[in-house]
Design an enzyme around this catalytic site. Sequence first.
Site, PDB file in Angstrom:
ATOM      1  N   ASP A 279      36.016  41.865  27.735  1.00 44.36           N
ATOM      2  CA  ASP A 279      37.069  41.237  28.521  1.00 44.36           C
ATOM      3  C   ASP A 279      37.273  42.093  29.783  1.00 44.36           C
ATOM      4  O   ASP A 279      36.636  43.126  29.971  1.00 44.36           O
ATOM      5  CB  ASP A 279      38.353  41.103  27.675  1.00 44.36           C
ATOM      6  CG  ASP A 279      39.270  40.002  28.195  1.00 44.36           C
ATOM      7  OD1 ASP A 279      40.050  39.447  27.418  1.00 44.36           O
ATOM      8  OD2 ASP A 279      39.200  39.710  29.411  1.00 44.36           O
ATOM      9  N   GLU A 475      49.283  35.812  29.163  1.00 48.49           N
ATOM     10  CA  GLU A 475      48.958  37.048  28.450  1.00 48.49           C
ATOM     11  C   GLU A 475      50.226  37.838  28.110  1.00 48.49           C
ATOM     12  O   GLU A 475      51.238  37.260  27.709  1.00 48.49           O
ATOM     13  CB  GLU A 475      47.941  37.841  29.284  1.00 48.49           C
ATOM     14  CG  GLU A 475      46.662  37.025  29.541  1.00 48.49           C
ATOM     15  CD  GLU A 475      45.531  37.832  30.104  1.00 48.49           C
ATOM     16  OE1 GLU A 475      44.788  37.324  30.958  1.00 48.49           O
ATOM     17  OE2 GLU A 475      45.345  38.991  29.691  1.00 48.49           O
TER      18      GLU A 475
END
Length: 606
Positions: A279, A475
């Site tokens: 990521d 997020e």
Amino acid sequence: MSAPTLPRPTAPAAVEERVEAILARLRLEEKLGQMMMGERASTTPDDVRSHHIGAVLSGSGSVPGANAPADWVALNDALWAASTDATDGRAAIPLLYAVDAVHGHANVRGATIFPHHIGLGAARDPALIERLARVCAREVLATGLDWNFAPTLAVVQNVQWGRTYESFSDDPALVAAYAEAFVRGMQGTLDDDGVVACAKHWIGDGATNEGIDQGDAVLSPEALEQTHLPPYLAALRAGVLTVMVSFNSVNGIKCHAHGALLTGLLKERLGFSGLVVSDWDGVDQVADDLDEAIVRAVNAGVDMIMCAADWRRRLIGLAAGVASGAIPMARIDDAVRRILRVKVRAGLLDRVRPAERPWADSETFGSAAHRAVAREAVRRSLVLLQHNDDVLPLRPGQRILVAGKHADDVSHQCGGFSAAWQGTHGNDAIVGGTSIWQGIRTVSPDATLSVDGSAADPQRHDVAVVVIGEMPYAEGMGDIRPGGWITPPLPGGLFTVNLEPYGTTLQLASRHPEDLATIEAIRAKGIPVVAILLSGRPVLIDRELAASQAFIAAWLPGSEGAGVADVLFGAHDVTGVLPLDWPATAPAPDGRAPIRFPRGFGLTLR
Ligand code: GLC
């Protein structure tokens, strides 16, 4: 007219032969370059050419030129040309260009934006997911790109998690069924109509303690096998070519350095033969020293390093790890073999340049046909939680007041990962769709809009539709953290990257008192209220329920807000059911809570 797609090897043996033939010719610098993914803003065609960069991504909100499909096609066409420049004996290996088209190609102006995953879970229809994924693939292809960082396969366990809306459900079986359908719809047969999919985030992202994004998921072997693995097994069965590593830790070990999970389980036991991508600078988090972090992550099984900005520094670290022997050459060859295998199986080596591909800058981008599929998904995602006094369906002759901060705001309908990472506000950044207000006005032209409800007048209004809920987030900035802003200490003293969380309570009346105030002000005038909740997750709504006649959970419906009117006026029944338990109180650290409405709950009007 584009050049015909050349026949390419599809049988595994032919693919492997082609991969080995390319690998044998690569110089070390070309192999290491293939393992790097640069971000659009810091990676030029010259960088790609000189450093053999294997992939480029656009982070959410990182857009070229005027952000029209043609701008994207031109960008990737230049990058692709640089990557296939064979002068000076370079290996001409086309790069992959990736984007987060997680609920439609929502970075791009004019895209069709679908409900976020949690709303799609309410439709409980894998066939719908396959159709949506196909439409999304067409819009990704219209911009000349070839890799989509989707689907997210989190099985959310704690709705305080800011990424709850990226999960389809808390039911592994439903997430698995959707995983297979999404990958099939997105990749297809990986011909000119297919886009490489990415199962993410491996693994346990929805199970962290207290729902803290990038926190630690304490998983028993049974929880791993029975809750979090099934969606990935389904995605692998459907032939997903890439997997993205998760920021979180599992039992105290960062996934980006978890060899047992990345290599032992995913690659060896499950036989995953595609590529594993980190990521966003996720590699950096596994050690205090960046060079050591790169060694640990690559040796654990990361094949491609996604770099937020400084791919050069990480390429130096990778080369140093190989030069010192800390990273064995066999691991480098395995990583590059996997990258090449994905590019061969995706047909990339035989495809014409982006500007000449069949779907490039296609007028189907954001088309009425695409929006019709998204509108169907909107109405099928709605869940009727309460219905008193037969206030629904609305009738066009009724005098309707539309109120609430989200009544006329397409950006708030879309939430995070839409035009910008944290989402946007208003109706300028996201075009081509309809707000909930616009959908209602189309059916009932005499309806009136009063965002704060102050125009409510029992002499002029028979019923009010009040659109309330959460503001956009993404997020960790969507986390609800009862302990306030905390940086969860992880073993080894490492910590996650934390931004300001969304709040400290799931109680909607505390986090957004303006919503209850609007409902109560209208009710005080004797006007019945139909509340429409826009949220990325279940929130605590007892006071808003008590103040309303009808209450619909609309999740984050995306650009086609008119789909809400399709149900409000009875053109279609409300058929959605909850994709996860709706808590009655704040959940415990492991996500458990008394249930207000159970998974599968949903009223109908017929
Ligand atoms: C983000 C997300 C991931 C996304 C990536 C690239 O941090 O965790 O889901 O695909 O960065 O934008």
